[in-house]
Design an enzyme around this catalytic site. Structure first.
Site, PDB file in Angstrom:
ATOM      1  N   HIS A 180       0.762  -1.183   0.132  1.00  0.00           N
ATOM      2  CA  HIS A 180       0.130  -0.134   0.108  1.00  0.00           C
ATOM      3  C   HIS A 180       0.782   1.301   0.005  1.00  0.00           C
ATOM      4  O   HIS A 180       0.507   2.056  -0.672  1.00  0.00           O
ATOM      5  CB  HIS A 180      -1.077   0.077   1.287  1.00  0.00           C
ATOM      6  CG  HIS A 180      -1.862   1.113   1.268  1.00  0.00           C
ATOM      7  ND1 HIS A 180      -2.741   1.373   0.529  1.00  0.00           N
ATOM      8  CD2 HIS A 180      -2.072   2.332   2.087  1.00  0.00           C
ATOM      9  CE1 HIS A 180      -3.705   2.340   0.695  1.00  0.00           C
ATOM     10  NE2 HIS A 180      -3.125   3.122   1.585  1.00  0.00           N
ATOM     11  N   CYS A 239      -1.166  -2.930 -16.704  1.00  0.00           N
ATOM     12  CA  CYS A 239      -2.031  -2.207 -16.013  1.00  0.00           C
ATOM     13  C   CYS A 239      -1.719  -2.514 -14.470  1.00  0.00           C
ATOM     14  O   CYS A 239      -2.243  -2.064 -13.587  1.00  0.00           O
ATOM     15  CB  CYS A 239      -3.551  -2.347 -16.166  1.00  0.00           C
ATOM     16  SG  CYS A 239      -4.135  -3.800 -15.847  1.00  0.00           S
TER      17      CYS A 239
END
Length: 550
Positions: free
Chosen positions: A185, A482
């Site tokens: 994260h 992606c």
């Protein structure tokens, strides 16, 4: 010469500032000295949990994408009747409210840790919930980002989504964590915000508060107590880089004119303001935002309205829409998840179709209806495809629904290994390097200790990407990336070198990838790709590529 610490650079850039440590979590509680009144302590605990839930909900409103999803899940945990009952049961034994909360959450955490797999993130979220609740009950400083008025380098063991929602890039100039990996994260947030970041940096949490440091997010080096001339040199490099990025504009191209489309990853229609960003379109529109936080499936009309708003914002540009990617790790009350204890290997994405007839077809119809009324070049793709037969089945359904361009995500190694056959049944392919990493290395990408395995520079992962891209080149089928790999300015060159025709990323990464591509020829990209593929490990691949680029 100043001392240096070395980690993994995950977001490029250079910053100078004093170290500020993240607010520490609440440690072990001492044994209570007296019994509490069960009813009173239960009320205190419930009130604290409710306050924490409200705070998380406020943070969720300001967040987007994965961070918003995790914050929503955390707020639901705080309101879970089963947890509240467990707290009441602990209070009934005479435990004061802080101890009752601590014991109840510890019990739930042990269950999640024992479950393994994707439950690791939920266990970390429970830790965060426990710390926030007990801090309120004991009137202690709230764990998280300290309040400061001057710029600083934020240092932590690791960062949770709740910690990063309120980060102010005008004050937080860089992030450095002791744990985490290239898909953590911390890495995702840093790239989205354009902050230099270094993860897996041993010893950083032992650095004294207010120590001045230089953080280099490209090399992964953190210089401690730098001399004034080192600071001045770092500031000159940072200013030159900022000037170069500011002047960056237009389509993605190599120095000799080879096109590499630069696209955005988006997680909601509320991010439609990203249409103002200098990007060639959207390479990944996650559609889960329409389905989460609901008790019933959105109607076709509701979906059409939401998609149409975003398509209007990107009129004239390409928008690649990923169909619903949920499963046991992101359960929906109106979707039958089927059996399985390991969500990553269970009924997820495309695999939910048989148990939920009509769900995919309704979404495809809605996307097609919204696209028909827009100027967008709309493409659709399915997640969690494992075989060529599944890929063909999806493209057939998409074409039947009126979609001219249909493809799949390559996230499962079995599909990459059959890339040649895959190209015969799809119009395009998008490689999701985050999931492809975890399935290739049998490593949960939410477990920070496995960060080295999940580094997108891993040569084995790059081999699968190259195999897929080269099959696309041979078949004249576009192949894009992606995953987080696309946002690394150096790795972007390697991806272009193996044949990827588009790169999709967070908006903050676009200028630096554009500048990186513009500085080299396509042959130079191919040479760099060979260097990375021949490396024995991820660290060497990154280091040799960086050294080659000077």
């Amino acid at each position: 010469m100043s001392d240096q610490l070395s980690g993994t650079g995950v977001s490029p850039g250079i910053a100078v500032g004093p170290v500020v440590q993240m607010g520490l979590p609440i440690g072990e509680l001492p044994e209570p000295t007296a019994r509490g009144d069960a009813q009173l302590e239960t009320q205190r605990a419930n009130r604290a949990l409710d306050e924490v839930a409200r705070d998380l909900e406020r943070r969720q409103e300001r967040a987007t994408g994965t961070a918003a999803e995790v914050l929503f899940a955390q707020s639901m945990m705080a309101r879970d009747p089963v947890l509240l009952d467990a707290v009441a049961a602990e209070a009934a034994t005479g435990r004061p409210a802080p101890h009752a909360v601590n014991a109840a959450i510890r019990g739930f955490r042990e269950q999640l840790v024992a479950a393994g797999g994707y439950m690791a993130e939920r266990a970390a979220d429970l830790d965060d919930l426990r710390n926030r609740c007990i801090a309120r009950l004991l009137h202690l400083p709230m764990p998280g980002v300290p309040d400061r008025d001057d710029p600083f380098v934020l240092v932590a063991g690791d960062l949770a989504p709740a910690d990063t929602v309120d980060l102010d890039p005008a004050l937080v100039v860089a992030l450095v964590t002791e744990r985490g990996g290239a898909t953590s994260h911390t890495a995702i947030i840093a790239k989205a915000m354009g902050l230099p970041a270094v993860v897996t940096c041993p010893g950083i949490t032992a650095v004294r508060e207010e120590t001045r440091v230089i953080v280099d997010g490209s090399t992964g080096l953190v210089t401690l107590d730098p001399a004034d001339d080192q600071v001045a040199a770092a500031q000159r490099r940072a200013a030159a880089r900022a000037e170069l990025l500011e002047s960056s504009s237009g389509p993605g191209r190599t120095l000799d004119g080879q096109r590499v489309e630069l696209l955005l990853n988006l997680g909601s229609t509320s991010e439609a303001d990203a249409a103002d960003v200098d990007a060639e379109g959207v390479g990944l529109l996650r559609t889960e935002f329409l389905f989460l936080d609901r008790t019933t499936e959105p109607t076709v009309d509701e979906q059409v309205e939401a998609y149409a708003r975003l398509f209007a914002a990107f009129g004239g540009r390409k928008v690649v829409v990923r169909t619903l990617d949920v499963g046991a790790d992101k359960p929906l009350p109106f979707v039958e998840p089927g059996p399985g204890d390991n969500p990553a290997l269970g009924l997820r994405g495309w695999r939910l179709g048989e148990r939920n007839p009509g769900l995919l077809e309704r979404q495809l119809d809605a996307i097609a209806a919204a696209a028909a009324g827009s100027q967008c070049d709309t493409w659709v793709m399915a997640p969690m495809i494992a075989t060529v037969e599944e890929a063909a089945a999806f493209t057939d359904r998409a074409h039947a629904a009126g979609h001219a361009t249909a493809g799949v995500m390559v996230e499962v190694p079995s599909l990459a290994l059959r890339a040649g056959e895959l190209m015969r049944v799809v119009d395009f392919v998008s490689i999701g390097t985050n999931d492809l990493s975890q399935y290739t290395f049998a490593a949960d990408r939410l477990v920070g200790e496995l960060g080295d395995l999940l580094d997108p520079w891993q040569p084995a992962l790059l081999e699968l990407v190259a195999r897929t891209a080269q099959a696309g080149v041979a078949a004249h089928v576009p192949v894009g990336v992606c995953g987080e790999a696309a946002s690394d300015p150096y790795l972007a060159l390697v991806l272009a070198g193996v044949g990827c025709s588009s790169l999709s990323m967070a908006r903050g990464s676009l200028p630096q990838v554009r500048v990186s591509l513009a500085g080299v020829t396509v042959q130079r990209c191919r040479d760099l790709a060979q260097i990375a593929l021949a490396a024995p490990d991820a660290r060497t691949a990154r280091a040799k590529t960086a050294a080659e680029l000077g």
